[in-house]
Design a protein around this motif. Structure first.
Motif, PDB file in Angstrom:
ATOM      1  N   ARG A  85     -13.467   2.357   2.197  1.00 14.71           N
ATOM      2  CA  ARG A  85     -14.214   2.776   3.388  1.00 14.71           C
ATOM      3  C   ARG A  85     -15.178   1.712   3.909  1.00 14.71           C
ATOM      4  NH1 ARG A  85     -12.577   7.634   4.401  1.00 14.71           N
ATOM      5  NH2 ARG A  85     -12.150   9.132   2.771  1.00 14.71           N
ATOM      6  N   LYS A  86     -15.635   0.840   3.026  1.00 14.40           N
ATOM      7  CA  LYS A  86     -16.646  -0.150   3.413  1.00 14.40           C
ATOM      8  C   LYS A  86     -16.090  -1.566   3.385  1.00 14.40           C
ATOM      9  CE  LYS A  86     -20.338   2.729   2.887  1.00 14.40           C
ATOM     10  NZ  LYS A  86     -21.253   3.065   3.900  1.00 14.40           N
ATOM     11  N   LYS A  87     -16.680  -2.421   4.185  1.00 10.22           N
ATOM     12  CA  LYS A  87     -16.435  -3.861   4.116  1.00 10.22           C
ATOM     13  C   LYS A  87     -17.116  -4.367   2.849  1.00 10.22           C
ATOM     14  CE  LYS A  87     -17.482  -8.085   6.673  1.00 10.22           C
ATOM     15  NZ  LYS A  87     -18.109  -8.644   7.883  1.00 10.22           N
ATOM     16  N   GLY A  88     -16.474  -5.299   2.135  1.00 10.65           N
ATOM     17  CA  GLY A  88     -17.075  -5.859   0.928  1.00 10.65           C
ATOM     18  C   GLY A  88     -16.661  -5.182  -0.360  1.00 10.65           C
ATOM     19  N   VAL A  89     -15.700  -4.247  -0.293  1.00 13.06           N
ATOM     20  CA  VAL A  89     -15.187  -3.635  -1.518  1.00 13.06           C
ATOM     21  C   VAL A  89     -14.306  -4.663  -2.222  1.00 13.06           C
ATOM     22  CG1 VAL A  89     -13.661  -1.854  -2.473  1.00 13.06           C
ATOM     23  CG2 VAL A  89     -15.300  -1.267  -0.670  1.00 13.06           C
ATOM     24  N   VAL A  90     -14.609  -4.921  -3.488  1.00 16.01           N
ATOM     25  CA  VAL A  90     -13.817  -5.846  -4.303  1.00 16.01           C
ATOM     26  C   VAL A  90     -13.028  -5.012  -5.301  1.00 16.01           C
ATOM     27  CG1 VAL A  90     -13.879  -7.740  -5.971  1.00 16.01           C
ATOM     28  CG2 VAL A  90     -15.511  -7.701  -4.070  1.00 16.01           C
ATOM     29  N   ARG A  91     -11.731  -5.250  -5.344  1.00 14.40           N
ATOM     30  CA  ARG A  91     -10.856  -4.604  -6.330  1.00 14.40           C
ATOM     31  C   ARG A  91     -10.161  -5.724  -7.092  1.00 14.40           C
ATOM     32  NH1 ARG A  91      -9.900   1.060  -5.014  1.00 14.40           N
ATOM     33  NH2 ARG A  91     -10.795   1.530  -2.974  1.00 14.40           N
ATOM     34  N   GLY A  92     -10.444  -5.811  -8.373  1.00 17.20           N
ATOM     35  CA  GLY A  92      -9.816  -6.856  -9.167  1.00 17.20           C
ATOM     36  C   GLY A  92     -10.845  -7.634  -9.953  1.00 17.20           C
ATOM     37  N   LEU A  93     -10.334  -8.499 -10.689  1.00 14.31           N
ATOM     38  CA  LEU A  93      -9.010  -9.075 -10.818  1.00 14.31           C
ATOM     39  C   LEU A  93      -8.235  -8.308 -11.892  1.00 14.31           C
ATOM     40  CD1 LEU A  93     -10.278 -12.736 -10.872  1.00 14.31           C
ATOM     41  CD2 LEU A  93      -8.910 -11.779  -9.049  1.00 14.31           C
ATOM     42  N   HIS A  94      -7.106  -7.729 -11.542  1.00 13.38           N
ATOM     43  CA  HIS A  94      -6.367  -6.833 -12.414  1.00 13.38           C
ATOM     44  C   HIS A  94      -4.985  -7.370 -12.762  1.00 13.38           C
ATOM     45  CE1 HIS A  94      -8.745  -3.505 -10.135  1.00 13.38           C
ATOM     46  NE2 HIS A  94      -9.469  -4.007 -11.108  1.00 13.38           N
ATOM     47  N   CYS A  95      -4.442  -6.849 -13.862  1.00  9.25           N
ATOM     48  CA  CYS A  95      -3.054  -7.096 -14.249  1.00  9.25           C
ATOM     49  C   CYS A  95      -2.671  -6.057 -15.286  1.00  9.25           C
ATOM     50  CB  CYS A  95      -2.863  -8.499 -14.813  1.00  9.25           C
ATOM     51  SG  CYS A  95      -3.670  -8.772 -16.409  1.00  9.25           S
ATOM     52  N   GLN A  96      -1.411  -6.071 -15.659  1.00 11.87           N
ATOM     53  CA  GLN A  96      -0.917  -5.289 -16.780  1.00 11.87           C
ATOM     54  C   GLN A  96      -0.136  -6.226 -17.688  1.00 11.87           C
ATOM     55  OE1 GLN A  96      -0.455  -0.779 -15.143  1.00 11.87           O
ATOM     56  NE2 GLN A  96       1.355  -1.750 -15.872  1.00 11.87           N
ATOM     57  N   ILE A  97      -0.332  -6.065 -19.001  1.00 16.77           N
ATOM     58  CA  ILE A  97       0.383  -6.891 -19.973  1.00 16.77           C
ATOM     59  C   ILE A  97       1.641  -6.167 -20.445  1.00 16.77           C
ATOM     60  CG2 ILE A  97      -1.707  -8.118 -20.682  1.00 16.77           C
ATOM     61  CD1 ILE A  97      -1.694  -6.318 -23.226  1.00 16.77           C
ATOM     62  N   SER A  98       2.435  -6.869 -21.242  1.00 22.34           N
ATOM     63  CA  SER A  98       3.677  -6.329 -21.773  1.00 22.34           C
ATOM     64  C   SER A  98       3.417  -5.032 -22.540  1.00 22.34           C
ATOM     65  CB  SER A  98       4.301  -7.379 -22.699  1.00 22.34           C
ATOM     66  OG  SER A  98       5.556  -6.966 -23.142  1.00 22.34           O
ATOM     67  N   PRO A  99       4.281  -4.076 -22.437  1.00 23.54           N
ATOM     68  CA  PRO A  99       5.608  -4.101 -21.837  1.00 23.54           C
ATOM     69  C   PRO A  99       5.636  -3.644 -20.369  1.00 23.54           C
ATOM     70  CG  PRO A  99       5.372  -2.070 -23.066  1.00 23.54           C
ATOM     71  CD  PRO A  99       4.068  -2.835 -23.219  1.00 23.54           C
ATOM     72  N   TYR A 100       4.481  -3.552 -19.729  1.00 22.53           N
ATOM     73  CA  TYR A 100       4.417  -3.061 -18.346  1.00 22.53           C
ATOM     74  C   TYR A 100       3.903  -4.121 -17.372  1.00 22.53           C
ATOM     75  CZ  TYR A 100       5.285   1.501 -20.371  1.00 22.53           C
ATOM     76  OH  TYR A 100       5.849   2.552 -21.042  1.00 22.53           O
ATOM     77  N   ILE A 101       4.303  -5.364 -17.564  1.00 24.65           N
ATOM     78  CA  ILE A 101       3.881  -6.445 -16.670  1.00 24.65           C
ATOM     79  C   ILE A 101       4.373  -6.139 -15.259  1.00 24.65           C
ATOM     80  CG2 ILE A 101       4.090  -8.910 -16.170  1.00 24.65           C
ATOM     81  CD1 ILE A 101       4.557  -9.332 -19.195  1.00 24.65           C
TER      82      ILE A 101
END
Length: 187
Positions: free
Chosen positions: A53-69
């Motif tokens: 909803r707002k400017k400036g929302v940061v999402r991350g830094l994300h990932c998934q490791i094995s076995p769900y890369i």
């Protein structure tokens, strides 16, 4: 579709054609054959959408490791984001390097974030919607994150630290130095 490889060539900005007339527009936003020609040949198994909803929302830094890369094909049909990919593949010549691109409803681009990369973005407008296709299902036990403003990565985010809006989880994420063999480069 137009394809542009970034300085880390596995990360690709894709701009689908957009045909407009007095009624509105039409765009083919995904074409398996076109993607396959560019080396994006992973099956997509899950689609996600977020609203910030707002400017400036940061999402991350994300990932998934094995076995769900996961690999992700990210688009922004409403608003604008500055999207970042960080190479987290041990042994890669670009390990620890990042690339970024503005993805927006105006430029109609998408970005391919391959498996083995951290992913994050910051919203540049209010009421920004982001959609992304994933090559693996979400799995909470495989989820990992790195703090968005890690000094080791030195990413020049277009938002001041004091203005960034983050989840508690993202605020408490570790530095990139904690990334140990999450992914391995297969040159």
């Amino acid at each position: 579709m137009q394809f542009k490889r970034l300085s880390i060539p596995e990360v690709i900005v894709i701009t689908p054609p957009k045909y407009s007339d007095s009624r509105g527009f039409f765009s083919e936003t995904y074409n398996q054959n076109s993607m396959k020609k560019m080396g994006i040949d992973a099956p997509f198994v899950q689609d996600n959408q977020s609203l910030s909803r707002k400017k400036g929302v940061v999402r991350g830094l994300h990932c998934q490791i094995s076995p769900y890369i996961q690999g992700k094909l990210v688009r922004c049909p409403k608003g604008a984001i500055w999207d970042v990919a960080v190479d987290a593949r041990s042994g890669s010549p670009t390990y620890g390097q990042w690339v970024a691109a503005e993805i927006s409803e105006e430029n109609w681009s998408q970005i391919w974030i391959p498996p083995g990369f951290l992913h994050g973005f910051v919203t540049l407008t209010e009421n920004t919607e982001v959609q992304y296709k994933c090559t693996s299902f979400y799995d909470k036990s495989s989820e990992r994150a790195v703090i968005w403003n890690c000094p080791r990565l030195n990413i020049p985010w277009p938002v001041f630290k004091e203005e960034a809006i983050l989840s508690e989880k993202d605020l408490l994420s570790p530095s990139f130095d904690q990334v140990k063999d999450w992914f391995v480069f297969h040159g």
